[in-house]
Motif scaffolding. Sequence first.
Motif: not given
Length: 244
Positions: A10-15
């Motif tokens: 899984t991957a989680r993109k953050t800004s």
Amino acid sequence: RGAAAAAAVTARKTSPPAGVWVNSNPSDDGRYAAGMVNETGDVAIVDLESGQYRPLGIARGDGSNGYASITALSPDGTAVAVDWHTADKGEDKGALHVIRSDGSGHRVLIDSAADVGVYQWSRDGSLILVVVTASDGTNTIALVAAADGAVRPIHTLGTEFPELMTLSPDARYVAYDYPQTPASRDRDIFILDTHTGTQWPLAATPDHDSAPLWSPDGRAIVFFSDRSRALSAWMVPMANGRPT
């Protein structure tokens, strides 16, 4: 098995918030990282969930006492190791600073190097993996004791820096990438024994392999490679520092 493993990734993109350059690993829980405040050069703790950041107060704000470059956050998120840069008679100098995430306990562990590349803390928070640059430009991989700043050199490199360098969970092995030749843009990955100083390649291939990262249990290394003609993420099972 391959399909099952792929399904589990899984991957989680953050800004990152505006005004800060995030330049560290995340904490184990994925919530915090460290970075540099763009306007002042100060070190900051960044909350990746809320999008807020908190300066830690090392910099004076006018650049007169330097700025934070690359940082490394301890696994529990309670301390930051900082590659701190200052101008000494017009020459840029590097140092290793450590500060707690609440802004307390600021200490200087190394202050006499041409540069200090900060990469990672050991799992127990007792050691910091760095590259120390001498006045002649030679780089040495070393472990620094977080308690008193004692430096243990492990392996001397050339004048290049690893793009990424990581410790195995037991701190016995270092995985790092380095150019195949002084003029090459392609890199190979090496495993370095922190006890003996001996090293060996992860895989002797003509391909570009870079950015090795140990898995949390130490049983695999993840890295980037163009061996399939496109830059992709790969994983190699490991045992006792050797690929299996």
